[in-house]
Design a protein around this motif. Structure first.
Motif, mmCIF file in Angstrom:
data_model
loop_
_atom_site.group_PDB
_atom_site.id
_atom_site.type_symbol
_atom_site.label_atom_id
_atom_site.label_comp_id
_atom_site.label_asym_id
_atom_site.label_seq_id
_atom_site.Cartn_x
_atom_site.Cartn_y
_atom_site.Cartn_z
ATOM 1 N N GLY A 43 19.157 2.129 -23.306
ATOM 2 C CA GLY A 43 19.487 2.388 -24.707
ATOM 3 C C GLY A 43 18.852 1.430 -25.681
ATOM 4 O O GLY A 43 18.826 1.697 -26.883
ATOM 5 N N GLY A 44 18.328 0.292 -25.190
ATOM 6 C CA GLY A 44 17.647 -0.658 -26.055
ATOM 7 C C GLY A 44 16.218 -0.210 -26.347
ATOM 8 O O GLY A 44 15.727 0.789 -25.802
ATOM 9 N N SER A 45 15.529 -0.969 -27.192
ATOM 10 C CA SER A 45 14.188 -0.570 -27.624
ATOM 11 C C SER A 45 13.193 -0.495 -26.468
ATOM 12 O O SER A 45 12.412 0.455 -26.370
ATOM 13 C CB SER A 45 13.681 -1.544 -28.686
ATOM 14 O OG SER A 45 14.503 -1.507 -29.837
ATOM 15 N N SER A 46 13.212 -1.497 -25.575
ATOM 16 C CA SER A 46 12.277 -1.479 -24.443
ATOM 17 C C SER A 46 12.510 -0.254 -23.578
ATOM 18 O O SER A 46 11.562 0.429 -23.150
ATOM 19 C CB SER A 46 12.443 -2.747 -23.601
ATOM 20 O OG SER A 46 12.155 -3.905 -24.343
ATOM 21 N N ASP A 47 13.765 0.039 -23.320
ATOM 22 C CA ASP A 47 14.125 1.193 -22.505
ATOM 23 C C ASP A 47 13.699 2.495 -23.178
ATOM 24 O O ASP A 47 13.119 3.383 -22.536
ATOM 25 C CB ASP A 47 15.638 1.182 -22.269
ATOM 26 C CG ASP A 47 16.129 2.396 -21.511
ATOM 27 O OD1 ASP A 47 15.890 2.465 -20.289
ATOM 28 O OD2 ASP A 47 16.752 3.280 -22.136
ATOM 29 N N LEU A 48 13.946 2.619 -24.474
ATOM 30 C CA LEU A 48 13.603 3.840 -25.194
ATOM 31 C C LEU A 48 12.104 4.113 -25.173
ATOM 32 O O LEU A 48 11.668 5.248 -24.968
ATOM 33 C CB LEU A 48 14.092 3.758 -26.646
ATOM 34 C CG LEU A 48 15.609 3.821 -26.851
ATOM 35 C CD1 LEU A 48 15.953 3.507 -28.301
ATOM 36 C CD2 LEU A 48 16.155 5.180 -26.450
ATOM 37 N N TYR A 188 26.169 -13.151 -30.311
ATOM 38 C CA TYR A 188 26.980 -12.226 -29.508
ATOM 39 C C TYR A 188 26.186 -11.849 -28.255
ATOM 40 O O TYR A 188 24.964 -12.046 -28.202
ATOM 41 C CB TYR A 188 27.314 -10.983 -30.319
ATOM 42 C CG TYR A 188 28.261 -11.236 -31.469
ATOM 43 C CD1 TYR A 188 29.629 -11.034 -31.324
ATOM 44 C CD2 TYR A 188 27.791 -11.702 -32.698
ATOM 45 C CE1 TYR A 188 30.510 -11.276 -32.383
ATOM 46 C CE2 TYR A 188 28.654 -11.946 -33.759
ATOM 47 C CZ TYR A 188 30.014 -11.731 -33.591
ATOM 48 O OH TYR A 188 30.881 -11.983 -34.638
ATOM 49 N N PRO A 189 26.855 -11.279 -27.260
ATOM 50 C CA PRO A 189 26.135 -10.893 -26.036
ATOM 51 C C PRO A 189 25.249 -9.668 -26.207
ATOM 52 O O PRO A 189 24.549 -9.278 -25.277
ATOM 53 C CB PRO A 189 27.270 -10.620 -25.029
ATOM 54 C CG PRO A 189 28.461 -10.303 -25.867
ATOM 55 C CD PRO A 189 28.311 -11.122 -27.108
ATOM 56 N N GLY A 190 25.266 -9.062 -27.365
ATOM 57 C CA GLY A 190 24.416 -7.909 -27.628
ATOM 58 C C GLY A 190 24.574 -7.450 -29.055
ATOM 59 O O GLY A 190 25.515 -7.837 -29.762
ATOM 60 N N GLY A 191 23.638 -6.601 -29.495
ATOM 61 C CA GLY A 191 23.662 -6.140 -30.875
ATOM 62 C C GLY A 191 24.878 -5.302 -31.206
ATOM 63 O O GLY A 191 25.380 -5.336 -32.335
ATOM 64 N N GLY A 192 25.391 -4.531 -30.222
ATOM 65 C CA GLY A 192 26.557 -3.704 -30.466
ATOM 66 C C GLY A 192 27.783 -4.522 -30.829
ATOM 67 O O GLY A 192 28.537 -4.179 -31.754
ATOM 68 N N ALA A 193 27.978 -5.623 -30.108
ATOM 69 C CA ALA A 193 29.125 -6.494 -30.385
ATOM 70 C C ALA A 193 28.998 -7.145 -31.756
ATOM 71 O O ALA A 193 29.987 -7.289 -32.495
ATOM 72 C CB ALA A 193 29.234 -7.566 -29.301
ATOM 73 N N ALA A 194 27.770 -7.538 -32.120
ATOM 74 C CA ALA A 194 27.549 -8.141 -33.438
ATOM 75 C C ALA A 194 27.841 -7.137 -34.549
ATOM 76 O O ALA A 194 28.463 -7.471 -35.569
ATOM 77 C CB ALA A 194 26.113 -8.652 -33.546
ATOM 78 N N LEU A 195 27.420 -5.886 -34.347
ATOM 79 C CA LEU A 195 27.685 -4.852 -35.347
ATOM 80 C C LEU A 195 29.181 -4.603 -35.511
ATOM 81 O O LEU A 195 29.672 -4.424 -36.628
ATOM 82 C CB LEU A 195 26.992 -3.545 -34.948
ATOM 83 C CG LEU A 195 25.564 -3.332 -35.434
ATOM 84 C CD1 LEU A 195 24.992 -2.067 -34.823
ATOM 85 C CD2 LEU A 195 25.497 -3.272 -36.946
ATOM 86 N N THR A 196 29.902 -4.594 -34.400
ATOM 87 C CA THR A 196 31.346 -4.370 -34.464
ATOM 88 C C THR A 196 32.027 -5.424 -35.338
ATOM 89 O O THR A 196 32.879 -5.105 -36.185
ATOM 90 C CB THR A 196 31.954 -4.393 -33.050
ATOM 91 O OG1 THR A 196 31.392 -3.320 -32.285
ATOM 92 C CG2 THR A 196 33.469 -4.240 -33.094
ATOM 93 N N ASP A 197 31.630 -6.682 -35.156
ATOM 94 C CA ASP A 197 32.222 -7.750 -35.968
ATOM 95 C C ASP A 197 31.739 -7.701 -37.415
ATOM 96 O O ASP A 197 32.458 -8.122 -38.328
ATOM 97 C CB ASP A 197 31.922 -9.116 -35.341
ATOM 98 C CG ASP A 197 33.130 -9.653 -34.580
ATOM 99 O OD1 ASP A 197 34.065 -8.874 -34.320
ATOM 100 O OD2 ASP A 197 33.133 -10.854 -34.241
ATOM 101 N N LEU A 198 30.536 -7.207 -37.636
ATOM 102 C CA LEU A 198 30.051 -7.046 -39.007
ATOM 103 C C LEU A 198 30.865 -5.968 -39.727
ATOM 104 O O LEU A 198 31.279 -6.155 -40.876
ATOM 105 C CB LEU A 198 28.567 -6.687 -39.004
ATOM 106 C CG LEU A 198 27.919 -6.445 -40.375
ATOM 107 C CD1 LEU A 198 28.006 -7.677 -41.256
ATOM 108 C CD2 LEU A 198 26.450 -6.022 -40.191
ATOM 109 N N PHE A 199 31.116 -4.860 -39.054
ATOM 110 C CA PHE A 199 31.942 -3.807 -39.652
ATOM 111 C C PHE A 199 33.340 -4.337 -39.973
ATOM 112 O O PHE A 199 33.932 -3.971 -40.993
ATOM 113 C CB PHE A 199 32.068 -2.611 -38.702
ATOM 114 C CG PHE A 199 30.789 -1.863 -38.466
ATOM 115 C CD1 PHE A 199 29.887 -1.652 -39.496
ATOM 116 C CD2 PHE A 199 30.484 -1.358 -37.210
ATOM 117 C CE1 PHE A 199 28.700 -0.950 -39.285
ATOM 118 C CE2 PHE A 199 29.312 -0.659 -36.985
ATOM 119 C CZ PHE A 199 28.420 -0.455 -38.017
#
Length: 327
Positions: A43-48, A188-199
């Protein structure tokens, strides 16, 4: 003279054993499935990007092209494995700016040499970063307003990232250096976790890839302050570039590059590069990547090597000035 004796005469006494090791080892490419290593989770950029090119490449070469996710240490786990693989074109790796550039600048004891420990294949694609804020926590609507707000609230602001040494962090640290601001880094351990805290408002701002942020900006959950490309993005035509906003030094691309194990024969490299470049330029690939904010580059190996060296130099300066250290 029978066929067996004739073959011995052509090859010399002992037949195939007299051929040099490199000649004995070389085989037609591809002779079996090709594996593209993606050093991050699915799901990350390299994978996509790996998955976007695997289909057209498989159709072109007539062998399966597999994508294998091998995450860990910002790409270091996968890079070490590829560094030790045979340079026969059957193991390739697509890695990020962090894997091929920032890691080298950040980690003095890195377990691989990103410049000399691999065969450069191509700079695959680039995407800009976007600085966003939580609109319920930050009143600013442009760079001038954001810088003023940060200075008025020194010691009380923070930004989230996907981890120490990420493109997110070094871009934000460059912003801090050129604007004289000091929001605190919260990794954070990943961008998803950082976004959750930003929201949630636990951090007030974030810089990360256009492809990740676009839907949240379009929905209004986040407010974009600027984009780090030289020109505005068609995905976010109303968002000013950092240069337009008065920060010309903040032109940053998050990028993905393809490497192969060290020591690949030049003739084989030409074959591998041609197929990767063709897959990247495939109409469906270009359209798929464009939809998520990536621009296909498909550079030559030499252009990629020069680009990478410049990136390492640039981010080493930023990292040293910011005093960033590995976790």
């Amino acid at each position: 003279m029978d066929r067996r004796e004739a073959l011995k005469g052509l090859l010399g006494f002992g037949g195939l054993a007299t051929l040099p090791p490199s000649a004995r080892a070389q085989e037609a490419w591809p002779s079996r499935p090709v594996t593209i290593i993606a050093p991050f989770v699915p799901g990350g950029s390299s994978d996509l990007i790996a998955r976007a090119i695997s289909g057209p490449m498989q159709r072109a070469i007539g062998k399966p092209v597999l994508v294998e996710n091998r995450p860990g240490a910002n790409g270091e786990v996968a890079a070490r494995a590829v560094n030790r693989s045979a340079p026969d074109g059957h193991i390739l790796m697509i890695g990020s700016i962090g894997t091929w550039s920032i890691n080298t600048a950040l980690r003095p004891n890195l377990g691989y040499d990103a410049e000399r420990g691999f065969t450069h294949v191509t700079l695959a694609a680039t995407t800009p970063n976007v600085l966003v804020v939580n609109p319920e926590r930050v009143p600013a609507r442009d760079v001038t307003g954001l810088v003023a707000w940060l200075k008025e609230n020194r010691g009380r602001t923070s930004y989230g990232t996907s981890g120490v040494g990420s493109s997110d962090q070094v871009t934000m640290e460059l912003f801090k250096q050129v604007t004289g601001t000091d929001p605190t880094h919260v990794p954070y351990p990943g961008g998803g976790a950082a976004l959750t805290d930003l929201f949630a408002g636990n951090v007030q701002m974030m810089v990360t890839n256009l492809s990740i942020l676009t839907p949240h900006i379009q929905s209004g959950r986040l407010r974009a302050i600027f984009i780090t490309s030289r020109e505005r993005s068609p995905l976010l035509p109303d968002v000013a570039t950092a240069t337009e906003a008065g920060i010309p030094d903040l032109v940053v691309s998050s990028w993905q590059g393809v490497m192969a194990p060290p020591g690949m024969a030049p003739s084989l490299l030409r074959q591998v590069h041609a197929e990767i470049a063709k897959a990247l330029r495939d109409e469906a690939t270009v359209q798929r990547l464009d939809q998520i904010g990536f621009q296909v580059v498909a550079s030559t190996p030499e252009e990629f090597a020069t680009f990478q060296a410049d990136e390492i130099t640039r981010w080493r300066r930023v990292i040293q000035a910011a005093g960033i250290t590995p976790e």
